[in-house]
Design an enzyme around this catalytic site. Structure first.
Site, mmCIF file in Angstrom:
data_model
loop_
_atom_site.group_PDB
_atom_site.id
_atom_site.type_symbol
_atom_site.label_atom_id
_atom_site.label_comp_id
_atom_site.label_asym_id
_atom_site.label_seq_id
_atom_site.Cartn_x
_atom_site.Cartn_y
_atom_site.Cartn_z
ATOM 1 N N HIS A 135 6.569 -13.164 2.897
ATOM 2 C CA HIS A 135 5.478 -12.543 3.658
ATOM 3 C C HIS A 135 4.990 -13.375 4.838
ATOM 4 C CE1 HIS A 135 3.069 -15.254 1.197
ATOM 5 N NE2 HIS A 135 2.084 -15.075 2.061
HETATM 6 C C1 UD1 Z 1 -2.903 -13.986 3.631
HETATM 7 C C2 UD1 Z 1 -3.012 -15.490 3.882
HETATM 8 C C3 UD1 Z 1 -1.769 -16.190 3.353
HETATM 9 C C4 UD1 Z 1 -1.543 -15.835 1.891
HETATM 10 C C5 UD1 Z 1 -1.493 -14.330 1.733
HETATM 11 C C6 UD1 Z 1 -1.335 -13.950 0.278
HETATM 12 C C7 UD1 Z 1 -4.237 -16.077 5.937
HETATM 13 C C8 UD1 Z 1 -4.104 -16.648 7.298
HETATM 14 N N1 UD1 Z 1 -3.091 -15.779 5.328
HETATM 15 O O1 UD1 Z 1 -1.811 -13.526 4.389
HETATM 16 O O2 UD1 Z 1 -1.945 -17.582 3.466
HETATM 17 O O3 UD1 Z 1 -0.334 -16.420 1.435
HETATM 18 O O4 UD1 Z 1 -2.709 -13.767 2.237
HETATM 19 O O5 UD1 Z 1 -1.003 -12.627 0.102
HETATM 20 O O6 UD1 Z 1 -5.328 -15.937 5.452
HETATM 21 N N2 UD1 Z 1 -2.835 -5.645 4.037
HETATM 22 C C9 UD1 Z 1 -2.840 -4.535 3.255
HETATM 23 N N3 UD1 Z 1 -3.667 -4.497 2.177
HETATM 24 C C10 UD1 Z 1 -4.487 -5.521 1.870
HETATM 25 C C11 UD1 Z 1 -4.491 -6.652 2.679
HETATM 26 C C12 UD1 Z 1 -3.648 -6.721 3.762
HETATM 27 O O7 UD1 Z 1 -2.121 -3.572 3.509
HETATM 28 O O8 UD1 Z 1 -5.214 -5.432 0.848
HETATM 29 C C13 UD1 Z 1 -1.904 -5.702 5.199
HETATM 30 C C14 UD1 Z 1 -2.591 -5.382 6.487
HETATM 31 O O9 UD1 Z 1 -1.701 -4.658 7.265
HETATM 32 C C15 UD1 Z 1 -2.827 -6.742 7.108
HETATM 33 C C16 UD1 Z 1 -1.621 -7.535 6.607
HETATM 34 O O10 UD1 Z 1 -1.393 -7.015 5.287
HETATM 35 O O11 UD1 Z 1 -2.905 -6.678 8.487
HETATM 36 C C17 UD1 Z 1 -1.841 -9.006 6.524
HETATM 37 O O12 UD1 Z 1 -2.999 -9.315 5.735
HETATM 38 P P1 UD1 Z 1 -3.825 -10.673 6.037
HETATM 39 O O13 UD1 Z 1 -4.894 -10.848 5.030
HETATM 40 O O14 UD1 Z 1 -4.206 -10.729 7.464
HETATM 41 O O15 UD1 Z 1 -2.756 -11.807 5.843
HETATM 42 P P2 UD1 Z 1 -1.641 -12.002 4.732
HETATM 43 O O16 UD1 Z 1 -0.315 -11.869 5.376
HETATM 44 O O17 UD1 Z 1 -1.928 -11.148 3.533
#
Ligand code: UD1
Length: 396
Positions: free
Chosen positions: A229
């Site tokens: 991811h």
């Molecule tokens: C975040 C953390 C990462 C961690 C990961 C665990 C940061 C910078 N990164 O990354 O260190 O390893 O979480 O999973 O904080 N989304 C959904 N549903 C959700 C949440 C997110 O669909 O409940 C999608 C959205 O499109 C979002 C993308 O995932 O834009 C990324 O989510 P985000 O929280 O920004 O970062 P992660 O890649 O999850």
């Protein structure tokens, strides 16, 4: 590399649960925002409460889906959050700012004695910064991890969070060294072990009883588990294409199960080679069951490097570095980079000659209790929003 001062020592194992309730009257705000935070928050929350502290659990809303958040509360028996900030997704600045804005208002209202943050996600940094500016004592659990790679947003979050927090709880001697080298005062830094391992050891039996392997038609030892991811792996088309070629070759001899994060699923569409089976994100217990049953795990996650070490399952980390070198020197992890030929060669070797299981010192299920005991001893009640008694950072 500097060594810890001779007076410094790991915090000993607690003999038993604290008999007295030394921290009655202390109010701790515990912050969790994203998937890995929930796993770390549970043992700390329980241990703080066993000292008599009043706790408030704050969910920032960085992760919000049932699959990324809800299922973790059920699997971990984690109580419903007392406050939900509903920050949601966005660019780093947008997400960090959304958490900060809501958390500042909440902190003004609660005026706690302590804020506890975990790991390295954007919510961690946001809440540490708000607490520091509000003059509330802040504790960072999983302090001092460094990959040395500032292109990772998590590395920026780690460095800044450690600089801001008063109490720094480390999982490994290397983490202690990083903190001291960067100027933390020795009395701020505590080697306590790994709270993620507390949760793993507490939940392992429940995880192994899950029917997930049978439900997916998998046989223990008959598959590999893949998670990807990190933006550096999945947002760059050339890197992702190279990795998929390598993973397709590995899948020819070891079929791969791939529970995909939403970020990854969005990039993959129909590009998966044969032999790689894509499913949605899995909850905590199923994740542990799937790791434990795998003959090999390929990942870019931080937490999975640690979990496979404790489970004794070979792990290949698809990155150029790790902030968790202990999983390499005292565990089953190998950092193999992204070069397709190297990844394939390492996978075939790990399947043929799996590394022996080992477990780092203090990864024993009692890290949360050590953290709570230190905080209860050093945190008098009614200090909320007073100037924190912190060791000064030296320039460095
Ligand atoms: C975040 C953390 C990462 C961690 C990961 C665990 C940061 C910078 N990164 O990354 O260190 O390893 O979480 O999973 O904080 N989304 C959904 N549903 C959700 C949440 C997110 O669909 O409940 C999608 C959205 O499109 C979002 C993308 O995932 O834009 C990324 O989510 P985000 O929280 O920004 O970062 P992660 O890649 O999850």
């Amino acid at each position: 590399m500097t060594s810890p001062p001779s007076t410094w020592a790991p915090v000993p194992s607690p003999r038993s649960a604290p008999e007295s309730r030394p921290a009655a009257g202390v109010h701790a705000v515990v912050v969790a925002g994203a998937r890995p935070n929930f796993v770390k928050a549970k043992p700390v929350l329980d241990a703080l409460e066993s000292t008599g502290m009043r706790t408030s659990l704050v969910h920032t809303g960085q992760h919000y889906d049932e699959a990324m958040s809800g299922v973790f509360f059920t699997d971990l028996d984690l109580r419903a959050p007392d406050h939900h900030l509903a920050a949601g997704s966005g660019s780093h600045a947008v997400q960090t700012a959304a958490v900060m804005t809501s958390f500042e208002t909440l902190l003004e209202r609660l005026r706690p004695d302590l804020v506890v943050v975990f790991g390295d996600v954007n919510s961690t940094l946001a809440c540490a910064l708000v607490a520091a500016k509000a003059g509330v004592r802040a504790a960072h659990v999983e302090a001092g991890l460094r990959s040395g790679d500032r292109s990772m947003p998590e590395e920026i979050n780690r460095i800044v969070t450690d600089r801001l927090c008063d109490d720094l709880f480390a999982t490994s001697p290397e983490a202690v060294e990083h903190l001291l080298r960067e100027g933390a005062a020795p009395d701020q830094v505590h080697l306590v072990g790994n709270v993620m391992v507390d949760t793993l050891l507490a939940r392992c039996a429940d995880a192994l009883a899950r029917p997930v392997l049978a439900d997916l038609g998998l046989r223990p030892g008959g598959y590999g588990l893949l998670t990807l991811h990190r933006p550096a792996n999945v947002d760059d088309p050339a890197t992702l294409t190279g990795l998929l070629v390598a993973l397709g070759q590995i899948a020819e001899c070891c079929p791969l199960l791939f529970p995909a994060h939403p970020r990854t699923a969005a990039q993959l569409a129909d590009r998966l080679p044969a032999g790689i089976r894509l499913i949605g994100p899995v909850g905590y217990l199923d994740s542990i069951a799937l790791q434990a049953g795998a003959s090999l795990v390929l990942t870019d996650s931080g937490g999975i490097q640690e979990e496979t070490t404790v489970l004794g399952v070979p792990c290949l980390t698809l990155r150029d570095n790790t902030e968790r070198p202990l999983t390499v020197t005292e565990g089953t992890n190998q950092v193999v980079g992204r070069d397709p030929a190297m990844v394939v060669a390492a996978a075939l070797e790990a399947l043929e000659n799996p590394p022996p299981p080992r477990r780092p010192a203090l990864w024993d299920g009692h890290a949360g209790q050590r953290i709570a005991a230190i905080l209860a001893r050093t945190l008098p009640a009614g200090t909320g929003a007073a100037a924190p008694q912190r060791g000064e950072f030296r320039s460095g």
